[in-house]
Design an enzyme around this catalytic site. Structure first.
Site, PDB file in Angstrom:
ATOM      1  N   SER A 138       0.878  -1.180   0.000  1.00  0.00           N
ATOM      2  CA  SER A 138       0.000   0.000   0.000  1.00  0.00           C
ATOM      3  C   SER A 138       0.908   1.220   0.000  1.00  0.00           C
ATOM      4  CB  SER A 138      -0.838  -0.007   1.278  1.00  0.00           C
ATOM      5  OG  SER A 138      -1.506   1.216   1.461  1.00  0.00           O
ATOM      6  N   TYR A 151      -1.865   0.096  10.746  1.00  0.00           N
ATOM      7  CA  TYR A 151      -1.889  -0.377   9.348  1.00  0.00           C
ATOM      8  C   TYR A 151      -0.594   0.029   8.636  1.00  0.00           C
ATOM      9  CZ  TYR A 151      -3.711  -1.003   4.539  1.00  0.00           C
ATOM     10  OH  TYR A 151      -3.908  -1.387   3.229  1.00  0.00           O
TER      11      TYR A 151
HETATM   12  N1  LIG Z   1      -8.746  -0.650  -0.875  1.00  0.00           N
HETATM   13  C1  LIG Z   1      -7.694   0.125  -0.693  1.00  0.00           C
HETATM   14  O1  LIG Z   1      -7.820   1.379  -0.626  1.00  0.00           O
HETATM   15  C2  LIG Z   1      -6.306  -0.464  -0.622  1.00  0.00           C
HETATM   16  C3  LIG Z   1      -5.222   0.392  -0.806  1.00  0.00           C
HETATM   17  C4  LIG Z   1      -3.931  -0.115  -0.723  1.00  0.00           C
HETATM   18  C5  LIG Z   1      -3.719  -1.448  -0.456  1.00  0.00           C
HETATM   19  N2  LIG Z   1      -4.792  -2.279  -0.254  1.00  0.00           N
HETATM   20  C6  LIG Z   1      -4.495  -3.679   0.054  1.00  0.00           C
HETATM   21  O2  LIG Z   1      -4.979  -4.476  -1.005  1.00  0.00           O
HETATM   22  C7  LIG Z   1      -5.341  -5.768  -0.520  1.00  0.00           C
HETATM   23  C8  LIG Z   1      -6.766  -6.083  -0.954  1.00  0.00           C
HETATM   24  O3  LIG Z   1      -7.619  -5.069  -0.458  1.00  0.00           O
HETATM   25  P1  LIG Z   1      -9.115  -4.835  -0.982  1.00  0.00           P
HETATM   26  O4  LIG Z   1      -9.323  -3.377  -1.108  1.00  0.00           O
HETATM   27  O5  LIG Z   1      -9.396  -5.714  -2.118  1.00  0.00           O
HETATM   28  O6  LIG Z   1      -9.936  -5.262   0.327  1.00  0.00           O
HETATM   29  P2  LIG Z   1     -10.932  -6.457   0.647  1.00  0.00           P
HETATM   30  O7  LIG Z   1     -11.987  -6.535  -0.407  1.00  0.00           O
HETATM   31  O8  LIG Z   1     -11.338  -6.249   2.070  1.00  0.00           O
HETATM   32  O9  LIG Z   1     -10.038  -7.752   0.492  1.00  0.00           O
HETATM   33  C9  LIG Z   1      -9.291  -8.325   1.527  1.00  0.00           C
HETATM   34  C10 LIG Z   1      -9.137  -9.802   1.203  1.00  0.00           C
HETATM   35  O10 LIG Z   1      -8.265 -10.390   2.162  1.00  0.00           O
HETATM   36  C11 LIG Z   1      -8.861 -11.596   2.610  1.00  0.00           C
HETATM   37  N3  LIG Z   1      -8.379 -11.887   3.952  1.00  0.00           N
HETATM   38  C12 LIG Z   1      -8.434 -11.092   5.054  1.00  0.00           C
HETATM   39  N4  LIG Z   1      -7.897 -11.725   6.096  1.00  0.00           N
HETATM   40  C13 LIG Z   1      -7.507 -12.945   5.655  1.00  0.00           C
HETATM   41  C14 LIG Z   1      -6.897 -14.068   6.265  1.00  0.00           C
HETATM   42  N5  LIG Z   1      -6.575 -14.069   7.575  1.00  0.00           N
HETATM   43  N6  LIG Z   1      -6.627 -15.154   5.509  1.00  0.00           N
HETATM   44  C15 LIG Z   1      -6.942 -15.176   4.202  1.00  0.00           C
HETATM   45  N7  LIG Z   1      -7.524 -14.153   3.554  1.00  0.00           N
HETATM   46  C16 LIG Z   1      -7.803 -13.065   4.298  1.00  0.00           C
HETATM   47  C17 LIG Z   1     -10.367 -11.370   2.546  1.00  0.00           C
HETATM   48  O11 LIG Z   1     -11.063 -12.590   2.361  1.00  0.00           O
HETATM   49  P3  LIG Z   1     -11.809 -13.426   3.498  1.00  0.00           P
HETATM   50  O12 LIG Z   1     -12.461 -12.438   4.425  1.00  0.00           O
HETATM   51  O13 LIG Z   1     -12.785 -14.244   2.717  1.00  0.00           O
HETATM   52  O14 LIG Z   1     -10.742 -14.244   4.141  1.00  0.00           O
HETATM   53  C18 LIG Z   1     -10.468 -10.538   1.276  1.00  0.00           C
HETATM   54  O15 LIG Z   1     -10.573 -11.382   0.154  1.00  0.00           O
HETATM   55  C19 LIG Z   1      -5.127  -5.722   0.994  1.00  0.00           C
HETATM   56  O16 LIG Z   1      -3.859  -6.251   1.316  1.00  0.00           O
HETATM   57  C20 LIG Z   1      -5.175  -4.224   1.304  1.00  0.00           C
HETATM   58  O17 LIG Z   1      -4.457  -3.912   2.478  1.00  0.00           O
HETATM   59  C21 LIG Z   1      -6.084  -1.819  -0.347  1.00  0.00           C
END
Ligand SMILES: NC(=O)c1ccc[n+]([C@@H]2O[C@H](COP(=O)([O-])OP(=O)(O)OC[C@H]3O[C@@H](n4cnc5c(N)ncnc54)[C@H](OP(=O)(O)O)[C@@H]3O)[C@@H](O)[C@H]2O)c1
Length: 253
Positions: A138, A151
């Site tokens: 991120s 975070y």
């Molecule tokens: N959205 C943003 O603004 C943003 C910006 C920068 C970086 N990111 C990063 O991008 C990645 C994806 O984010 P997103 O926006 O797509 O959010 P999201 O839709 O909340 O996706 C998070 C994913 O991680 C999985 N997860 C969480 N805890 C887990 C665990 N203990 N074991 C296995 N899977 C787990 C969840 O699936 P389950 O709940 O089904 O396990 C879900 O599929 C993350 O690493 C986030 O930090 C997001």
């Protein structure tokens, strides 16, 4: 490309699901992992229905024994997308709950460590001679902001893991790519951060003309992964035009 296999963590929603769709479209057999089995089963069904190769494997990346068992059951891994992760709360350092910090460290850092360690033998020995590890960190892995402490600390950890691994694997047929997105409007990221409070979650994106979408980030991931094997995009920072830094965001109203 037949049988080239990409493992995607956090494939049940957002960036992970979008990345799975794009890598399947690019010809990879995709292995979808996340804790919610119904979500990854449905995505696997959608992809196989469209003529792609996709399998679902429920997995909690913080559970080392489960990760090892998962890796032992894989016949091949060419690409690992470490995407599972997320944020909890926006409390200041002075009052944040250490349990939230621990949870964020476990999934964003140790989750990446577990999957990477378990799959490195397959990646270094991949029949394509082209292993690729992607870490979705991120912009929080590169600069801090008020209320972001736990975070930001965890994503800095993910960044350091990627940088260190690249040094240690130099000379081996494995690339290490870090994708650092800024503001991405996904269905669940902010909702999870604010523990289901939809109003607070919506405020994150309020007035921002075009935050990035999951597909935008998946597109950058797929682009880096599909470069020729000798091309290692070390770090790709991607933000919406309306965001110049973690704390400088243009809002229309
Ligand atoms: N959205 C943003 O603004 C943003 C910006 C920068 C970086 N990111 C990063 O991008 C990645 C994806 O984010 P997103 O926006 O797509 O959010 P999201 O839709 O909340 O996706 C998070 C994913 O991680 C999985 N997860 C969480 N805890 C887990 C665990 N203990 N074991 C296995 N899977 C787990 C969840 O699936 P389950 O709940 O089904 O396990 C879900 O599929 C993350 O690493 C986030 O930090 C997001």
């Amino acid at each position: 490309m037949t049988n080239r296999t990409a493992v995607i963590s956090g494939a049940s929603s957002g960036i992970g699901a979008a990345t799975a769709r794009q890598l399947a479209e690019a010809g990879y057999r995709v292995v979808l992992t996340a804790r919610r089995r119904d979500r990854i089963d449905a995505l696997a069904e959608e992809l196989t229905g469209a003529g792609h190769e996709a399998v679902a494997a429920p997995l909690d990346v913080t559970d080392r024994a489960a990760v090892d068992a998962f890796a032992a059951g894989l016949d091949r891994c060419d690409v690992l997308i470490n995407n599972a992760g997320g944020a909890l709360g926006t409390d200041p350092v002075a009052t944040a709950d250490p349990a939230d910090w621990r949870t964020m460290y476990e999934v964003n850092v140790l989750g990446v460590l577990h999957l990477t360690q378990a799959l490195l033998p397959a990646l270094t020995g991949s029949p394509s001679g082209d292993g690729t590890v992607v870490v979705v960190s991120s912009t929080a892995g590169h600069a801090t902001y008020e209320g972001g402490g736990g975070y930001v600390a965890a994503k800095h950890g993910a960044h350091v893991l990627a940088e260190t691994l690249r040094l240690e694997l130099c000379g081996k047929p494995v690339r290490v790519i870090e994708i650092a997105p800024g503001m991405v409007k996904t269905d669940e990221f902010a909702l999870t951060r604010f523990r289901g409070d939809a109003e607070r979650a919506a405020k994150v994106y309020e007035g921002v003309a075009e935050p990035l979408t999951a597909e935008d980030v998946a597109d950058t991931i797929a682009w880096t992964v599909t470069r020729p094997p000798h091309v290692n995009v070390d770090l790709l920072v991607v933000r919406p035009r309306a965001q110049a830094s973690n704390s400088k965001v243009h809002r229309e109203r």
